[in-house]
Design an enzyme around this catalytic site. Structure first.
Site, PDB file in Angstrom:
ATOM      1  CB  THR A  33      39.430  26.721  28.258  1.00 24.90           C
ATOM      2  OG1 THR A  33      40.574  27.471  27.396  1.00 24.90           O
ATOM      3  CG2 THR A  33      38.361  27.269  27.894  1.00 24.90           C
ATOM      4  CD  GLN A  85      42.203  30.941  26.410  1.00 19.76           C
ATOM      5  OE1 GLN A  85      43.016  30.747  27.516  1.00 19.76           O
ATOM      6  NE2 GLN A  85      42.536  30.725  25.083  1.00 19.76           N
ATOM      7  CG  ASP A 105      36.962  31.580  25.879  1.00 20.92           C
ATOM      8  OD1 ASP A 105      36.743  32.173  25.073  1.00 20.92           O
ATOM      9  OD2 ASP A 105      38.009  30.564  26.150  1.00 20.92           O
ATOM     10  CG  ASP A 110      36.252  34.469  20.810  1.00 18.16           C
ATOM     11  OD1 ASP A 110      36.004  35.268  19.991  1.00 18.16           O
ATOM     12  OD2 ASP A 110      37.470  33.658  20.357  1.00 18.16           O
TER      13      ASP A 110
END
Length: 290
Positions: free
Chosen positions: A159, A195, A218, A245
């Site tokens: 990530t 992500q 993300d 998210d």
């Protein structure tokens, strides 16, 4: 609403009236007009042509950095200019960041799309990036790494490694810039780590004004350098979008007059598609959103 103006159609306008010739004098004699020498730059009629400006630049061509100076007229000695076609000091943002060692540098970025990854390490404090366009859409920093993207030396980026822009320095400020990650799940059906971070901010006293953050999962990673370390971040008049998210991290962030847009996930048949915020404070601290 426009303002209507009444026109009298019964009365012809001066432009459409015929010009009546003046009456000739009965004793008038036609005399030849002597030919006068024509001066250079003066056409027949005696009106001198307006000289063309000689500025060395195309007439009407706006300077690439607007009101923020240029490499020949810097705002300050610590101002660097980035232009994708070579009209600045550097053609990439990362090259300018690398050259700006120490504290207090300003990068003026000309309109354009900069397809690259950029990292501002902790030693380059109090750095400011200014998008030279009037709109944050004019200056775009974008790349397409995801957490599951294979690295050239083996393994995957993860990530954090997927971030198009990474800011670790304190006192970072950005104005009118778009930070984006355009990695798409549909283009990589075999990748499980989806992500894809547009920007990861870890420094304290960071500020973003009139910026855009584009991605899917993300997108905006508001983080800190370590557990228990405060990283205060301020976002004003910004825009962020994503589908899972897309604003997350353990940073202490304030969003003022910001707009968040949730995108529809094409790989899911029904809602819920994901959360807007996914705060990650260190235990036992509780996350809070106002």
């Amino acid at each position: 609403m426009g303002i209507a103006r009444t026109v009298d159609t019964a009365r012809p306008s001066p432009a459409t009236q015929q010009i009546r010739p003046a009456k000739e004098h009965p004793h008038a004699v036609a005399r030849p007009c002597p030919t006068a020498p024509v001066q250079k730059g003066v056409p027949h009629g005696g009106h001198r042509r307006r000289p063309r400006p000689r500025t060395g630049t195309r007439v009407g061509r706006a300077p690439p950095f607007g009101r923020y100076g240029s490499p020949t007229a810097r705002l300050t000695p610590k101002t660097l200019y980035v232009h994708p076609a070579g009209r600045g000091d550097f053609t990439s943002v990362q090259a300018a960041v690398t050259a700006a060692s120490g504290s207090g540098w300003t990068l003026v970025v000309a309109p354009g799309t900069y397809r690259e990854t950029v990292a501002v390490d902790a030693t380059r404090t109090d750095m400011t990036w200014i998008g030279a366009g009037d709109d944050p859409r004019a200056v775009v920093i974008v790349y397409d790494n995801a957490a599951g993207t294979p690295k050239p030396g083996g393994g995957t980026y993860g990530t954090t490694g997927s971030a198009t822009t990474l800011v670790q320095a304190d006192g970072f400020t950005a104005h009118r810039i778009t930070f984006a990650n355009d990695w798409l799940r549909a283009d990589h059906p075999g990748v499980s780590g989806t992500q894809a971070v547009a920007i990861k901010v870890q420094g304290d006293r960071s500020a973003f004004h009139h910026c855009r953050f584009l991605g899917h999962q993300d997108t905006l990673y508001a983080d800190s350098m370590a557990l228990g370390v405060f990283a205060r971040q301020y976002f004003a008049h910004c825009y962020a979008e994503g589908d899972v998210d897309f604003v997350f991290g353990r940073g202490t962030a304030v969003f003022e007059h910001c707009h968040f847009r949730t995108l529809t996930r094409t790989d899911l048949s029904s809602a819920p598609y994901g959360f807007v915020f996914a705060p990650r404070p260190p235990a036992p601290t509780r996350a809070a959103i106002w």
